[in-house]
Structures are given as structure tokens and as C-alpha cells.
Enzyme design. Structure first.
Site, PDB file in Angstrom:
ATOM      1  N   LYS A  16       0.928  -1.270  -0.035  1.00 31.26           N
ATOM      2  CA  LYS A  16      -0.071  -0.030  -0.039  1.00 31.26           C
ATOM      3  C   LYS A  16       1.029   1.272   0.121  1.00 31.26           C
ATOM      4  O   LYS A  16       0.858   2.227  -0.716  1.00 31.26           O
ATOM      5  CB  LYS A  16      -1.001   0.009   1.079  1.00 31.26           C
ATOM      6  CG  LYS A  16      -1.777  -1.056   1.423  1.00 31.26           C
ATOM      7  CD  LYS A  16      -2.906  -1.074   2.429  1.00 31.26           C
ATOM      8  CE  LYS A  16      -2.428  -0.775   3.979  1.00 31.26           C
ATOM      9  NZ  LYS A  16      -1.757  -2.246   4.104  1.00 31.26           N
ATOM     10  N   ARG A  91      -9.167   1.170   9.820  1.00 32.86           N
ATOM     11  CA  ARG A  91      -8.651  -0.166   9.683  1.00 32.86           C
ATOM     12  C   ARG A  91      -9.820  -1.046  10.646  1.00 32.86           C
ATOM     13  O   ARG A  91      -9.638  -2.216  11.114  1.00 32.86           O
ATOM     14  CB  ARG A  91      -7.444  -0.152  10.880  1.00 32.86           C
ATOM     15  CG  ARG A  91      -6.188  -0.783  10.158  1.00 32.86           C
ATOM     16  CD  ARG A  91      -5.028  -0.687  10.995  1.00 32.86           C
ATOM     17  NE  ARG A  91      -3.766  -1.132  10.733  1.00 32.86           N
ATOM     18  CZ  ARG A  91      -2.864  -0.545  10.006  1.00 32.86           C
ATOM     19  NH1 ARG A  91      -2.896   0.444   9.628  1.00 32.86           N
ATOM     20  NH2 ARG A  91      -1.717  -1.442   9.953  1.00 32.86           N
ATOM     21  N   ARG A 130      11.415  -6.468   4.573  1.00 32.62           N
ATOM     22  CA  ARG A 130      11.428  -5.110   4.299  1.00 32.62           C
ATOM     23  C   ARG A 130      12.223  -4.240   5.412  1.00 32.62           C
ATOM     24  O   ARG A 130      12.499  -4.844   6.367  1.00 32.62           O
ATOM     25  CB  ARG A 130      10.005  -4.768   4.802  1.00 32.62           C
ATOM     26  CG  ARG A 130       9.619  -3.418   4.616  1.00 32.62           C
ATOM     27  CD  ARG A 130       8.425  -3.091   4.538  1.00 32.62           C
ATOM     28  NE  ARG A 130       7.458  -3.085   5.786  1.00 32.62           N
ATOM     29  CZ  ARG A 130       6.061  -2.734   5.942  1.00 32.62           C
ATOM     30  NH1 ARG A 130       5.734  -2.480   4.934  1.00 32.62           N
ATOM     31  NH2 ARG A 130       5.579  -2.771   7.186  1.00 32.62           N
ATOM     32  N   ARG A 163      11.710  -2.404  10.775  1.00 36.39           N
ATOM     33  CA  ARG A 163      10.844  -1.904  11.785  1.00 36.39           C
ATOM     34  C   ARG A 163      10.715  -2.910  12.846  1.00 36.39           C
ATOM     35  O   ARG A 163      10.804  -4.227  12.588  1.00 36.39           O
ATOM     36  CB  ARG A 163       9.173  -1.635  11.189  1.00 36.39           C
ATOM     37  CG  ARG A 163       9.324  -0.331  10.496  1.00 36.39           C
ATOM     38  CD  ARG A 163       8.180  -0.025   9.706  1.00 36.39           C
ATOM     39  NE  ARG A 163       6.611  -0.932  10.209  1.00 36.39           N
ATOM     40  CZ  ARG A 163       5.588  -0.584   9.723  1.00 36.39           C
ATOM     41  NH1 ARG A 163       5.617   0.081   8.553  1.00 36.39           N
ATOM     42  NH2 ARG A 163       4.585  -1.125  10.103  1.00 36.39           N
ATOM     43  N   ARG A 174      -0.140  -8.944  13.448  1.00 33.02           N
ATOM     44  CA  ARG A 174      -0.520  -8.374  12.776  1.00 33.02           C
ATOM     45  C   ARG A 174      -1.459  -8.699  11.672  1.00 33.02           C
ATOM     46  O   ARG A 174      -2.577  -8.136  11.256  1.00 33.02           O
ATOM     47  CB  ARG A 174       0.513  -7.353  11.907  1.00 33.02           C
ATOM     48  CG  ARG A 174       1.392  -6.308  13.006  1.00 33.02           C
ATOM     49  CD  ARG A 174       2.627  -6.003  12.442  1.00 33.02           C
ATOM     50  NE  ARG A 174       2.477  -5.005  11.485  1.00 33.02           N
ATOM     51  CZ  ARG A 174       3.290  -4.466  10.320  1.00 33.02           C
ATOM     52  NH1 ARG A 174       4.455  -5.361  10.162  1.00 33.02           N
ATOM     53  NH2 ARG A 174       2.860  -3.846   9.584  1.00 33.02           N
TER      54      ARG A 174
HETATM   55  P1  AMP Z   1       1.251   0.392   9.616  1.00 34.07           P
HETATM   56  O1  AMP Z   1       2.529   1.138   9.371  1.00 34.07           O
HETATM   57  O2  AMP Z   1      -0.105   0.957   8.693  1.00 34.07           O
HETATM   58  O3  AMP Z   1       1.332  -1.077   9.417  1.00 34.07           O
HETATM   59  O4  AMP Z   1       0.890   0.826  11.058  1.00 34.07           O
HETATM   60  C1  AMP Z   1       1.831   0.483  12.040  1.00 34.07           C
HETATM   61  C2  AMP Z   1       0.919   0.155  13.398  1.00 34.07           C
HETATM   62  O5  AMP Z   1       0.450   1.499  13.880  1.00 34.07           O
HETATM   63  C3  AMP Z   1      -0.204  -0.777  13.509  1.00 34.07           C
HETATM   64  O6  AMP Z   1       0.268  -2.356  13.536  1.00 34.07           O
HETATM   65  C4  AMP Z   1      -0.990  -0.198  14.622  1.00 34.07           C
HETATM   66  O7  AMP Z   1      -0.385  -0.437  15.595  1.00 34.07           O
HETATM   67  C5  AMP Z   1      -0.819   1.194  14.157  1.00 34.07           C
HETATM   68  N1  AMP Z   1      -1.927   1.678  13.455  1.00 34.07           N
HETATM   69  C6  AMP Z   1      -1.854   2.367  12.234  1.00 34.07           C
HETATM   70  N2  AMP Z   1      -3.034   2.891  11.469  1.00 34.07           N
HETATM   71  C7  AMP Z   1      -3.767   2.289  12.348  1.00 34.07           C
HETATM   72  C8  AMP Z   1      -5.181   2.708  12.416  1.00 34.07           C
HETATM   73  N3  AMP Z   1      -5.918   3.108  11.560  1.00 34.07           N
HETATM   74  N4  AMP Z   1      -5.915   1.928  13.506  1.00 34.07           N
HETATM   75  C9  AMP Z   1      -5.162   1.593  14.614  1.00 34.07           C
HETATM   76  N5  AMP Z   1      -3.983   1.554  14.947  1.00 34.07           N
HETATM   77  C10 AMP Z   1      -3.072   1.780  13.629  1.00 34.07           C
END
Ligand code: AMP
Length: 224
Positions: A16, A91, A130, A163, A174
């Protein structure tokens, strides 16, 4: 031309962020990643960052109220007036309702939700390889998209790191969280008639071409 309000939906590691970066260049609308915003808050040791950190490290979702407030504020900024590309939000169904409410108050709506589909088996391989740059979060993959010099970002020369939440035990959590809490959004947006499915197993350029074709069709159909 009217606004282009896009949501990129899909499991972690579906690509994404890569697609959002390209689409932002194509359409000149801001790319808004809630993961990036949260990581910036953690790095800056803000109150939000302190509250979010433990959830993020465990691969759990940060509570809806915190996220909804953060996104609502971001969408009110001037650069989002003509559209946006959301990555990582909504989400949960609760977040989707909050977004719908905010947009309808502004007489706006979601133009399309692009579901980037990739099976779990591919995702584990993608996420564990990654690497991201510490400065701006540019993405690489040790196997599929390596930088020119190992451990260094091609774009800004900063260091590449893994990360914390791309470590194997967190990846599994996740993916579980995605299936339980985020996947119901597929039906939610399908029922609204805005969902478009994209095969995310192909290479990034093919995926990008497919998305552009989908958006071109939407614009023809709806004159957006
Ligand atoms: P991402 O980079 O989108 O994979 O986000 C990393 C982490 O941030 C996720 O595993 C969640 O802990 C938190 N996070 C990001 N976006 C959201 C969201 N819309 N709702 C809740 N937690 C989020």
C-alpha cells in the site's frame, strides 16, 4: 475536476505504501499514512506517541478514538481539500463510520477503496525482508527491491533499519489483527459500491498500472 478521495485497503505488506507514493505523484493529492503519522509521534515523544507505542510494538491496533481524532485533524488541512490517499486507515468498522461521518459533514464521500489482495504466505516473506530508511520511511526489500548499497537509502543516504513490528512474531499478530478487525471493511465498502480489487501479487509497476486503469475508468464512469 472534482476531488479524488482514495482509500488503500489490504493486509500489512501488500504494498500500500509503495503504491500510495506513486499515486501521490500521479494525482497530486496527499498520501496520508496513519502508521507513518504514529511513528513520527513515537519518535517525537508526543503524548499520542507515548500512548500508541505499546500497541504498535505488539502489532495491536491503537484505540479508535486516538486514531480518529488524528485523522480528522489531518483531513482538515488545506492540502486535502481536493482529495487524499489514505493508507492504513480505516482499519476497523468504527473508524470507517467516523470517516463517513466526517466526509458527509463536508458534503464529500469516498471515491474508491482499492483492495490490494495478497495471500498470507507471501506477506510473511515480504514483511520480514522489508527495510525502511530512518529519515523518511522509504521502503526497500532485501530480496525483491534491494538498495544500491546495502543498508543505505538510495533516495536520501540515511540508514536502513527493520521496523520492530516487522519481526516474525509480531508479523503473525498483525496478520491476525488484519483478518479479525480490518477485513470486515471489504464487505462494508463493497456494499457501498466503491470497492475495487487489485491483484497485489504482481510486481509494483503492474499493480500501479492496474490502479491507474481502475481510476481512469472511475473518472469516465462518474466524471470525477
Ligand atoms: P502500518 O504502518 O500501517 O502497518 O501501522 C503500524 C502500526 O500502527 C499498526 O500495527 C498499528 O499498531 C498502528 N496503526 C496504524 N494505523 C492504525 C489505525 N488506523 N488504527 C489503529 N492502529 C493503527
Amino acid at each position: 475536476m472534482s476531488e479524488l478521495n482514495l482509500i488503500l485497503l489490504g493486509p500489512p505488506g501488500a504494498g500500500k505504501g509503495t503504491q500510495a507514493e506513486r499515486l501521490q505523484d500521479d494525482f497530486q493529492v496527499p498520501f496520508i499514512s496513519t502508521g507513518d503519522m504514529l511513528r513520527a509521534n513515537v519518535k517525537g515523544a508526543t503524548e499520542l506517541g507515548r500512548e500508541a507505542r505499546n500497541y504498535m510494538d505488539a502489532g495491536e491496533l491503537v484505540p479508535d478514538d486516538l486514531i480518529v481524532a488524528m485523522v480528522a485533524e489531518r483531513l482538515q488541512e488545506d492540502d486535502a481539500e481536493d482529495g487524499f490517499i489514505l493508507d492504513g486507515f480505516p482499519r476497523t468498522i468504527e473508524q470507517a463510520h467516523a470517516l463517513d461521518r466526517q466526509l458527509s459533514e463536508l458534503s464529500r464521500r469516498v471515491t474508491a477503496v482499492l483492495l490490494i489482495d495478497v495471500p498470507d504466505s507471501d506477506l510473511v516473506r515480504r514483511l520480514s525482508g522489508r527495510r525502511v530508511c530512518v529519515k523518511a520511511g522509504h521502503n526497500y526489500h532485501i530480496e525483491f527491491d534491494p538498495p544500491k548499497h546495502e543498508g543505505v537509502c538510495d533516495q536520501d543516504g540515511s540508514k536502513l533499519i527493520q521496523r520492530d513490528d516487522d519481526k516474525p512474531e509480531v508479523i503473525r499478530n498483525r496478520l491476525r489483527v488484519y483478518h479479525d478487525q480490518t477485513e470486515p471493511l471489504v464487505d462494508y465498502y463493497d456494499e457501498q459500491g466503491v470497492l475495487r480489487k487489485i491483484d497485489g501479487t504482481r510486481d509494483a509497476t503492474d499493480v500501479h498500472d492496474h490502479i491507474r486503469a481502475v481510476i481512469a475508468t472511475l473518472r469516465l464512469e462518474e466524471n470525477v
